[in-house]
Write a protein that holds these residues in place. Structure first.
Motif, PDB file in Angstrom:
ATOM      1  N   UNK A  96     -38.103  19.609  17.630  1.00 57.68           N
ATOM      2  CA  UNK A  96     -36.878  19.830  16.890  1.00 57.68           C
ATOM      3  C   UNK A  96     -36.663  21.259  16.439  1.00 57.68           C
ATOM      4  N   UNK A  97     -37.380  22.216  17.023  1.00 53.39           N
ATOM      5  CA  UNK A  97     -37.255  23.622  16.666  1.00 53.39           C
ATOM      6  C   UNK A  97     -36.494  24.356  17.767  1.00 53.39           C
ATOM      7  N   UNK A  98     -35.487  25.094  17.392  1.00 53.60           N
ATOM      8  CA  UNK A  98     -34.715  25.869  18.362  1.00 53.60           C
ATOM      9  C   UNK A  98     -35.418  27.206  18.576  1.00 53.60           C
ATOM     10  N   UNK A 104     -33.322  21.198   8.527  1.00 53.51           N
ATOM     11  CA  UNK A 104     -34.000  20.098   7.841  1.00 53.51           C
ATOM     12  C   UNK A 104     -33.290  18.754   7.958  1.00 53.51           C
ATOM     13  N   UNK A 105     -32.016  18.761   8.323  1.00 53.04           N
ATOM     14  CA  UNK A 105     -31.256  17.511   8.412  1.00 53.04           C
ATOM     15  C   UNK A 105     -31.277  16.920   9.812  1.00 53.04           C
ATOM     16  N   UNK A 106     -31.913  17.577  10.746  1.00 49.56           N
ATOM     17  CA  UNK A 106     -31.880  17.122  12.139  1.00 49.56           C
ATOM     18  C   UNK A 106     -32.494  15.738  12.288  1.00 49.56           C
ATOM     19  N   UNK A 107     -31.868  14.916  13.078  1.00 46.83           N
ATOM     20  CA  UNK A 107     -32.347  13.556  13.330  1.00 46.83           C
ATOM     21  C   UNK A 107     -33.445  13.621  14.390  1.00 46.83           C
ATOM     22  N   UNK A 108     -34.665  13.271  13.996  1.00 44.42           N
ATOM     23  CA  UNK A 108     -35.823  13.332  14.891  1.00 44.42           C
ATOM     24  C   UNK A 108     -36.580  12.005  14.818  1.00 44.42           C
ATOM     25  N   UNK A 109     -37.415  11.724  15.812  1.00 40.82           N
ATOM     26  CA  UNK A 109     -38.221  10.495  15.756  1.00 40.82           C
ATOM     27  C   UNK A 109     -39.121  10.447  14.527  1.00 40.82           C
ATOM     28  N   UNK A 129     -40.219  13.368  11.043  1.00 36.61           N
ATOM     29  CA  UNK A 129     -39.941  14.700  10.516  1.00 36.61           C
ATOM     30  C   UNK A 129     -40.788  15.005   9.305  1.00 36.61           C
ATOM     31  N   UNK A 130     -41.083  16.278   9.121  1.00 36.50           N
ATOM     32  CA  UNK A 130     -41.783  16.749   7.938  1.00 36.50           C
ATOM     33  C   UNK A 130     -40.859  17.337   6.894  1.00 36.50           C
ATOM     34  N   UNK A 131     -39.544  17.339   7.150  1.00 34.46           N
ATOM     35  CA  UNK A 131     -38.574  17.926   6.232  1.00 34.46           C
ATOM     36  C   UNK A 131     -38.095  16.902   5.212  1.00 34.46           C
ATOM     37  N   UNK A 132     -37.928  17.327   3.967  1.00 31.28           N
ATOM     38  CA  UNK A 132     -37.256  16.544   2.937  1.00 31.28           C
ATOM     39  C   UNK A 132     -36.001  17.316   2.562  1.00 31.28           C
ATOM     40  N   UNK A 133     -34.860  16.810   2.939  1.00 33.83           N
ATOM     41  CA  UNK A 133     -33.594  17.462   2.633  1.00 33.83           C
ATOM     42  C   UNK A 133     -33.197  17.126   1.199  1.00 33.83           C
ATOM     43  N   UNK A 134     -32.873  18.141   0.407  1.00 35.62           N
ATOM     44  CA  UNK A 134     -32.460  17.935  -0.977  1.00 35.62           C
ATOM     45  C   UNK A 134     -31.085  18.569  -1.192  1.00 35.62           C
ATOM     46  N   UNK A 135     -30.389  18.211  -2.258  1.00 38.71           N
ATOM     47  CA  UNK A 135     -29.048  18.767  -2.478  1.00 38.71           C
ATOM     48  C   UNK A 135     -29.026  20.286  -2.583  1.00 38.71           C
ATOM     49  N   UNK A 136     -30.137  20.896  -3.030  1.00 34.05           N
ATOM     50  CA  UNK A 136     -30.146  22.344  -3.229  1.00 34.05           C
ATOM     51  C   UNK A 136     -31.139  23.071  -2.335  1.00 34.05           C
ATOM     52  N   UNK A 137     -31.652  22.402  -1.312  1.00 31.48           N
ATOM     53  CA  UNK A 137     -32.608  23.067  -0.427  1.00 31.48           C
ATOM     54  C   UNK A 137     -33.442  22.070   0.349  1.00 31.48           C
ATOM     55  N   UNK A 138     -34.754  22.186   0.253  1.00 33.76           N
ATOM     56  CA  UNK A 138     -35.653  21.295   0.998  1.00 33.76           C
ATOM     57  C   UNK A 138     -37.056  21.374   0.414  1.00 33.76           C
ATOM     58  N   UNK A 172     -47.560  14.916   6.428  1.00 35.23           N
ATOM     59  CA  UNK A 172     -48.605  13.959   6.783  1.00 35.23           C
ATOM     60  C   UNK A 172     -48.018  12.742   7.499  1.00 35.23           C
ATOM     61  N   UNK A 173     -48.635  12.262   8.591  1.00 36.60           N
ATOM     62  CA  UNK A 173     -49.848  12.807   9.188  1.00 36.60           C
ATOM     63  C   UNK A 173     -49.594  13.792  10.337  1.00 36.60           C
ATOM     64  N   UNK A 174     -48.493  13.615  11.065  1.00 34.32           N
ATOM     65  CA  UNK A 174     -48.332  14.301  12.350  1.00 34.32           C
ATOM     66  C   UNK A 174     -46.980  14.979  12.484  1.00 34.32           C
ATOM     67  N   UNK A 175     -46.437  15.505  11.369  1.00 28.88           N
ATOM     68  CA  UNK A 175     -45.088  16.062  11.432  1.00 28.88           C
ATOM     69  C   UNK A 175     -45.000  17.530  11.019  1.00 28.88           C
ATOM     70  N   UNK A 176     -46.116  18.210  10.830  1.00 28.27           N
ATOM     71  CA  UNK A 176     -46.043  19.637  10.521  1.00 28.27           C
ATOM     72  C   UNK A 176     -45.335  20.394  11.629  1.00 28.27           C
ATOM     73  N   UNK A 177     -45.484  19.925  12.868  1.00 30.77           N
ATOM     74  CA  UNK A 177     -44.897  20.664  13.987  1.00 30.77           C
ATOM     75  C   UNK A 177     -43.389  20.458  14.111  1.00 30.77           C
ATOM     76  N   UNK A 178     -42.791  19.671  13.212  1.00 28.80           N
ATOM     77  CA  UNK A 178     -41.330  19.667  13.114  1.00 28.80           C
ATOM     78  C   UNK A 178     -40.842  20.753  12.151  1.00 28.80           C
ATOM     79  N   UNK A 179     -41.775  21.371  11.429  1.00 29.74           N
ATOM     80  CA  UNK A 179     -41.462  22.428  10.475  1.00 29.74           C
ATOM     81  C   UNK A 179     -41.846  23.800  11.028  1.00 29.74           C
TER      82      UNK A 179
END
Length: 523
Positions: free
Chosen positions: A106-108, A152-157, A159-168, A173-180
């Motif tokens: 999910x990284x461009x 951070x809002x991308x739809x992935x199988x 994700x390690x992102x937590x989207x919040x109203x003011x950022x992220x 854990x366990x296997x989603x660091x590589x989405x960040x």
């Protein structure tokens, strides 16, 4: 859920501000290849194996190198809600490599450089395959730099992102660091980390470790630089941006405590935050000095049900929580706060060698969390107030749990975070303590933590330390408890019985296939 301390060389040379943000495309579903630089004959070297052999997540990692350090340079744009990033990795090859891969999803990716030279790369499934201009020799130190954009809002199988109203925030854990960030995403390959977070004025960027400096930049922006003094597994990274206030206080022995709190909720959350010094004192009396340079809580600015489906996560030096959870009275949250703090020792300071060793993290965290609860007479989720009563109840469920979720130390990707790794692990530790005695148990726990501090350790490593320190061979005993399909007899309690397995009964699964204890079913 953990904290430790060690001074190391700088994690990586700090790099400049990130490039201009680019729009995020859809995730790569098919290979995307970009060729840059010059081609060169590669008469030696082979592609690095795209696995580290994990029994639960065999697709994670690459065995062709190890990472010494990561430097992550993030610039957050609130207008587009995207992150413009550069990840710089200092690696050392384990063999001659014609190609290496990083875990990435999910990284461009916009550019890759290896040793300062442009490299060819392609994104296939969850791998970023990188072909350097020249073959890398064995045991060669080299820098890999990846420039990319993330949403951070991308739809992935997953994700390690937590989207919040003011950022992220992130929860990998366990296997989603590589989405960040692109990485060798496995706890056996721990590395040093540094971070540079550029945010518009009015927001705060915070990461694992201690603040090195804050720089005022043109255009009403501030860059915050953090560095972790201890090596870290990729799954434990915390990076957050939001409207936060950082609250500092002192823990035992002068330990710096810092909490990162939504500005609007800082006063309401203070009663929970003020509990930390006493929690640290309690755990240090049992497991030794806190192992990191700081500790604190991050009640990130989101209580949305789908923000993340657990209550807390032990990101290193800064435990992630949902704010509303921490608004409860102490007897409702104290044992869980202890659980997460214990992870500073079991899980963070000593990381699992493979994900099959997760019981070492979660069993220990629940064990000490329950001890803390019962010492205070707080009823648990089943209304029990003693460890013996809870373990007798858990023991009765033993064969059913082994049937439904496998042995304690033999999980798979589906049942990894089921109760067997949590309360099942507690039952193993309780049985071991009954067998060897409380003094020997305490000694072997501290010896294990000291021997594998800042490293990864396996179940076999724990068994070996337990036998050595206790003075008796407990290898067969622990293997039966950890890998057997039937629940062994409980030392000291010959009257305890196991309820026969009901083939038609399927025990309920945890909500996400993860963090059962965070759903208030354990503690």
């Amino acid at each position: 859920m953990r904290y430790r301390t060690r001074v190391t060389a700088p994690a990586a040379a700090l790099i400049g501000s990130a490039a201009v943000l680019a729009g995020a495309p859809t995730a790569h579903a098919t290979p995307t290849t970009r060729t840059t630089g010059t081609s060169a004959a590669r008469t030696s070297g082979t592609p690095g194996p795209e696995t580290l052999g994990d029994p639960v997540f065999p697709a994670l990692g690459n065995d062709g190198y190890r990472v010494a350090a990561y430097h992550l340079d993030f610039a957050y744009d609130p207008a587009t809600r995207t992150v413009d990033a550069t990840a710089t990795l200092r690696i050392r090859t384990t063999r001659a490599l014609s190609r290496l891969s990083l875990d990435a999803l999910g990284l461009d990716v916009r550019a890759v450089r290896v040793g300062g030279r442009e490299a060819t790369y392609e994104q296939v499934d969850e791998k970023l395959r990188v072909t350097p201009a020249r073959t890398l020799p064995a045991k060669c130190p080299v820098t890999v730099r990846v420039t990319y954009t993330a949403d951070p809002r991308r739809d992935l199988p997953h994700t390690g992102w937590v989207d919040t109203p003011d950022g992220f925030a992130v929860c990998c854990q366990p296997n989603s660091a590589h989405t960040v960030f692109p990485c060798n995403d496995h706890p056996s390959d721990k590395a040093d980390f540094s971070f540079r977070l550029t945010v518009p004025d009015g927001l705060r960027g915070v990461a694992t470790g201690l603040l090195v400096r804050a720089e005022s930049l043109e255009g009403g922006r501030t860059a915050y630089t953090y560095r972790s003094r201890e090596p870290m597994a990729t799954e434990l990274v915390q990076i957050t941006v939001g409207d936060y206030v950082v609250k500092d206080r002192q823990g035992p022995h002068g330990l710096p405590l810092r909490d990162v709190v939504p500005t609007a909720r800082a006063e309401a959350l203070e009663p929970a935050l003020a509990l930390t010094p006493r929690l640290v004192e309690w755990v240090e009396a049992r497991l030794g000095a806190y192992p990191f340079e700081t500790y604190g809580l991050l009640p990130c600015n989101s209580d949305a049900p789908d923000a993340f489906d657990f209550t807390g996560l032990e990101t290193q030096t800064l435990t992630l929580y949902k704010p509303n959870y921490l608004l409860q009275e102490e007897k409702k949250i104290g044992s869980h706060m202890m659980h997460e703090l214990v992870h500073s020792y079991f899980g963070n300071s000593v990381s699992p060698a493979t994900w099959a060793d997760l019981w070492l993290n979660e069993g220990h965290a629940d064990f000490y969390g329950l001890l803390y609860r019962y010492e205070r007479g707080w009823p648990d989720s089943l209304g029990m107030t003693t460890m013996e009563a809870r373990m007798k109840d858990t023991y009765a469920r033993g064969d059913q749990w082994r049937r439904d979720w496998g042995p304690v130390a033999a999980p798979n990707a589906v049942n990894l975070f089921e109760p067997q790794r949590y309360l099942g692990g507690v039952l193993v530790l309780y049985a071991l303590r009954n067998l060897v005695g409380e003094d020997a148990f305490s000694a072997l726990e501290r010896a294990f933590l000291a021997r594998y501090r800042n490293r990864s350790a396996s179940t076999a490593d724990y068994i070996a330390v337990a036998s050595e320190v206790s003075g008796q061979d407990v290898s067969g005993f622990l293997r039966d408890w950890l890998y057997g399909t039937k629940t062994p007899r409980m030392p000291g309690h010959p009257d305890w019985t196991v309820t026969p397995v009901n083939p038609s009964l399927v025990a309920p699964h945890s909500r996400r296939g993860g963090h059962y204890h965070d759903n208030s079913a354990t503690l």
